[in-house]
Design a protein around this motif. Structure first.
Motif, PDB file in Angstrom:
ATOM      1  N   MET A 107       0.908  -1.283  -0.058  1.00 56.31           N
ATOM      2  CA  MET A 107      -0.225   0.057  -0.002  1.00 56.31           C
ATOM      3  C   MET A 107       0.946   1.229   0.001  1.00 56.31           C
ATOM      4  SD  MET A 107      -2.986  -0.853   2.669  1.00 56.31           S
ATOM      5  CE  MET A 107      -4.223   0.004   2.414  1.00 56.31           C
ATOM      6  N   LYS A 108       0.669   2.091  -1.020  1.00 55.56           N
ATOM      7  CA  LYS A 108       1.538   3.346  -1.214  1.00 55.56           C
ATOM      8  C   LYS A 108       1.168   4.203  -0.009  1.00 55.56           C
ATOM      9  CE  LYS A 108       2.760   7.050  -4.291  1.00 55.56           C
ATOM     10  NZ  LYS A 108       2.492   7.664  -5.287  1.00 55.56           N
ATOM     11  N   ASN A 109       0.159   4.436   0.313  1.00 55.45           N
ATOM     12  CA  ASN A 109      -0.230   5.345   1.225  1.00 55.45           C
ATOM     13  C   ASN A 109      -0.597   4.967   2.634  1.00 55.45           C
ATOM     14  OD1 ASN A 109      -2.603   4.637   0.432  1.00 55.45           O
ATOM     15  ND2 ASN A 109      -3.549   6.529  -0.030  1.00 55.45           N
ATOM     16  N   ILE A 125       0.021   4.146   6.488  1.00 56.96           N
ATOM     17  CA  ILE A 125       1.003   4.672   7.434  1.00 56.96           C
ATOM     18  C   ILE A 125       2.131   3.778   8.011  1.00 56.96           C
ATOM     19  CG2 ILE A 125       1.302   5.810   9.926  1.00 56.96           C
ATOM     20  CD1 ILE A 125      -1.532   7.022   9.136  1.00 56.96           C
ATOM     21  N   SER A 126       3.428   3.972   7.820  1.00 60.30           N
ATOM     22  CA  SER A 126       4.500   3.175   8.157  1.00 60.30           C
ATOM     23  C   SER A 126       4.968   3.421   9.618  1.00 60.30           C
ATOM     24  CB  SER A 126       5.543   3.236   7.055  1.00 60.30           C
ATOM     25  OG  SER A 126       6.026   4.470   7.365  1.00 60.30           O
ATOM     26  N   ILE A 127       5.681   2.573  10.043  1.00 62.94           N
ATOM     27  CA  ILE A 127       6.447   2.945  11.395  1.00 62.94           C
ATOM     28  C   ILE A 127       7.178   4.123  11.037  1.00 62.94           C
ATOM     29  CG2 ILE A 127       8.387   2.090  12.948  1.00 62.94           C
ATOM     30  CD1 ILE A 127       5.569   0.503  13.188  1.00 62.94           C
ATOM     31  N   ARG A 128       7.818   4.467   9.972  1.00 54.23           N
ATOM     32  CA  ARG A 128       8.909   5.505   9.748  1.00 54.23           C
ATOM     33  C   ARG A 128       7.903   6.888   9.988  1.00 54.23           C
ATOM     34  NH1 ARG A 128      12.949   5.198   5.181  1.00 54.23           N
ATOM     35  NH2 ARG A 128      14.354   5.308   6.942  1.00 54.23           N
ATOM     36  N   ASN A 129       6.667   6.762   9.205  1.00 56.47           N
ATOM     37  CA  ASN A 129       5.790   7.955   9.514  1.00 56.47           C
ATOM     38  C   ASN A 129       5.331   8.140  10.875  1.00 56.47           C
ATOM     39  OD1 ASN A 129       5.806   8.389   6.637  1.00 56.47           O
ATOM     40  ND2 ASN A 129       4.256   6.865   6.244  1.00 56.47           N
ATOM     41  N   VAL A 130       5.101   7.140  11.452  1.00 57.47           N
ATOM     42  CA  VAL A 130       4.599   7.399  12.812  1.00 57.47           C
ATOM     43  C   VAL A 130       5.655   7.841  13.675  1.00 57.47           C
ATOM     44  CG1 VAL A 130       3.893   6.005  14.802  1.00 57.47           C
ATOM     45  CG2 VAL A 130       2.903   5.501  12.981  1.00 57.47           C
ATOM     46  N   GLU A 131       7.143   7.699  13.594  1.00 52.65           N
ATOM     47  CA  GLU A 131       8.202   7.916  14.271  1.00 52.65           C
ATOM     48  C   GLU A 131       8.380   9.481  13.899  1.00 52.65           C
ATOM     49  OE1 GLU A 131      11.221   5.096  13.131  1.00 52.65           O
ATOM     50  OE2 GLU A 131      10.698   3.808  14.827  1.00 52.65           O
ATOM     51  N   ALA A 132       8.315   9.725  12.665  1.00 50.92           N
ATOM     52  CA  ALA A 132       8.461  11.019  12.211  1.00 50.92           C
ATOM     53  C   ALA A 132       7.473  11.848  12.828  1.00 50.92           C
ATOM     54  CB  ALA A 132       8.633  11.398  10.861  1.00 50.92           C
ATOM     55  N   PHE A 143       6.405  27.882   1.501  1.00 49.17           N
ATOM     56  CA  PHE A 143       7.624  26.998   1.637  1.00 49.17           C
ATOM     57  C   PHE A 143       7.258  25.760   0.824  1.00 49.17           C
ATOM     58  CE2 PHE A 143       7.335  29.352   5.559  1.00 49.17           C
ATOM     59  CZ  PHE A 143       8.894  29.900   5.601  1.00 49.17           C
ATOM     60  N   LEU A 144       6.104  25.291   0.601  1.00 53.81           N
ATOM     61  CA  LEU A 144       5.731  24.108  -0.115  1.00 53.81           C
ATOM     62  C   LEU A 144       4.779  24.465  -1.271  1.00 53.81           C
ATOM     63  CD1 LEU A 144       4.984  21.579   2.554  1.00 53.81           C
ATOM     64  CD2 LEU A 144       7.129  21.860   1.416  1.00 53.81           C
ATOM     65  N   ASN A 145       4.859  23.778  -2.376  1.00 54.87           N
ATOM     66  CA  ASN A 145       3.915  23.794  -3.350  1.00 54.87           C
ATOM     67  C   ASN A 145       2.789  22.870  -3.387  1.00 54.87           C
ATOM     68  OD1 ASN A 145       5.519  25.617  -5.150  1.00 54.87           O
ATOM     69  ND2 ASN A 145       6.775  24.002  -5.668  1.00 54.87           N
ATOM     70  N   PHE A 146       1.683  23.027  -3.778  1.00 55.48           N
ATOM     71  CA  PHE A 146       0.574  22.325  -3.627  1.00 55.48           C
ATOM     72  C   PHE A 146       0.729  21.011  -3.994  1.00 55.48           C
ATOM     73  CE2 PHE A 146      -1.530  26.343  -4.820  1.00 55.48           C
ATOM     74  CZ  PHE A 146      -2.406  26.557  -3.648  1.00 55.48           C
ATOM     75  N   ASP A 147       1.661  20.417  -4.790  1.00 54.39           N
ATOM     76  CA  ASP A 147       2.015  18.946  -4.790  1.00 54.39           C
ATOM     77  C   ASP A 147       2.948  18.612  -3.795  1.00 54.39           C
ATOM     78  OD1 ASP A 147       4.448  20.188  -5.589  1.00 54.39           O
ATOM     79  OD2 ASP A 147       4.605  19.280  -7.396  1.00 54.39           O
ATOM     80  N   GLY A 148       3.308  19.382  -2.857  1.00 56.49           N
ATOM     81  CA  GLY A 148       4.364  18.983  -1.721  1.00 56.49           C
ATOM     82  C   GLY A 148       5.608  19.307  -2.026  1.00 56.49           C
ATOM     83  N   SER A 149       6.104  19.723  -3.051  1.00 57.07           N
ATOM     84  CA  SER A 149       7.589  19.772  -3.442  1.00 57.07           C
ATOM     85  C   SER A 149       7.798  21.361  -2.805  1.00 57.07           C
ATOM     86  CB  SER A 149       7.773  19.914  -4.760  1.00 57.07           C
ATOM     87  OG  SER A 149       7.088  21.075  -5.312  1.00 57.07           O
ATOM     88  N   ILE A 150       9.157  20.944  -2.207  1.00 58.55           N
ATOM     89  CA  ILE A 150       9.472  22.419  -1.681  1.00 58.55           C
ATOM     90  C   ILE A 150      10.180  23.399  -2.761  1.00 58.55           C
ATOM     91  CG2 ILE A 150      11.613  23.234  -0.125  1.00 58.55           C
ATOM     92  CD1 ILE A 150      11.846  20.331   1.166  1.00 58.55           C
ATOM     93  N   SER A 172       2.330  11.679  -0.472  1.00 54.42           N
ATOM     94  CA  SER A 172       1.851  10.280  -0.559  1.00 54.42           C
ATOM     95  C   SER A 172       0.216  10.337  -0.022  1.00 54.42           C
ATOM     96  CB  SER A 172       2.486   9.747   0.658  1.00 54.42           C
ATOM     97  OG  SER A 172       2.242  10.251   1.825  1.00 54.42           O
ATOM     98  N   ASN A 173      -0.135  11.580  -0.082  1.00 51.04           N
ATOM     99  CA  ASN A 173      -1.609  11.670   0.305  1.00 51.04           C
ATOM    100  C   ASN A 173      -2.104  11.298   1.642  1.00 51.04           C
ATOM    101  OD1 ASN A 173      -4.007  12.821  -0.758  1.00 51.04           O
ATOM    102  ND2 ASN A 173      -5.169  10.824  -1.067  1.00 51.04           N
ATOM    103  N   LEU A 174      -1.196  11.027   2.505  1.00 54.09           N
ATOM    104  CA  LEU A 174      -1.383  10.822   3.875  1.00 54.09           C
ATOM    105  C   LEU A 174      -1.823  11.838   4.718  1.00 54.09           C
ATOM    106  CD1 LEU A 174       1.702   8.287   4.701  1.00 54.09           C
ATOM    107  CD2 LEU A 174      -0.582   7.531   4.691  1.00 54.09           C
ATOM    108  N   ILE A 175      -1.511  12.866   4.333  1.00 53.32           N
ATOM    109  CA  ILE A 175      -1.938  14.059   5.002  1.00 53.32           C
ATOM    110  C   ILE A 175      -3.657  14.099   5.171  1.00 53.32           C
ATOM    111  CG2 ILE A 175      -2.299  15.726   2.818  1.00 53.32           C
ATOM    112  CD1 ILE A 175      -0.640  16.808   6.074  1.00 53.32           C
ATOM    113  N   ASN A 176      -4.149  13.567   4.106  1.00 55.05           N
ATOM    114  CA  ASN A 176      -5.818  13.372   4.142  1.00 55.05           C
ATOM    115  C   ASN A 176      -6.257  12.551   5.026  1.00 55.05           C
ATOM    116  OD1 ASN A 176      -6.063  15.661   2.612  1.00 55.05           O
ATOM    117  ND2 ASN A 176      -5.541  14.416   0.809  1.00 55.05           N
ATOM    118  N   GLN A 177      -5.210  11.682   5.677  1.00 53.09           N
ATOM    119  CA  GLN A 177      -5.788  10.493   6.554  1.00 53.09           C
ATOM    120  C   GLN A 177      -5.354  10.639   7.966  1.00 53.09           C
ATOM    121  OE1 GLN A 177      -4.290   6.630   5.444  1.00 53.09           O
ATOM    122  NE2 GLN A 177      -4.302   7.097   3.142  1.00 53.09           N
TER     123      GLN A 177
END
Length: 74
Positions: free
Chosen positions: A1-3, A5-12, A58-65, A36-41
């Motif tokens: 599953m691409k989006n 929530i991984s352990i790495r995301n939880v730690e971050a 600081f960020l673009n709509f697609d998330g890029s810096i 990753s569209n996780l922001i909406n979850q």
């Protein structure tokens, strides 16, 4: 599953919530959450922060810096 929530995301997210990330790390975190569209979850407060980072330029709509990472470190 691409989006999934991984352990790495939880730690971050834990590091973010406890104030242990610097500005660059926060931008990278939100970049990844938007791309990753996780922001909406997550809690709506994360979406608000992402929106604030976008509105502040600081960020673009697609998330890029918006600036090259090299410029952000100087």
């Amino acid at each position: 599953m691409k989006n999934a929530i991984s352990i790495r995301n939880v730690e971050a997210l834990h590091l973010y919530e406890s104030g242990q990330l610097d500005e660059i790390q926060c931008l990278l975190l939100f970049q990844g959450l938007i791309e990753s569209n996780l922001i909406n979850q997550l809690d709506p407060s994360y979406r608000k922060t992402a929106d604030d980072l976008i509105k502040s330029g600081f960020l673009n709509f697609d998330g890029s810096i918006t600036q090259p990472k090299e410029k952000l470190w100087t």
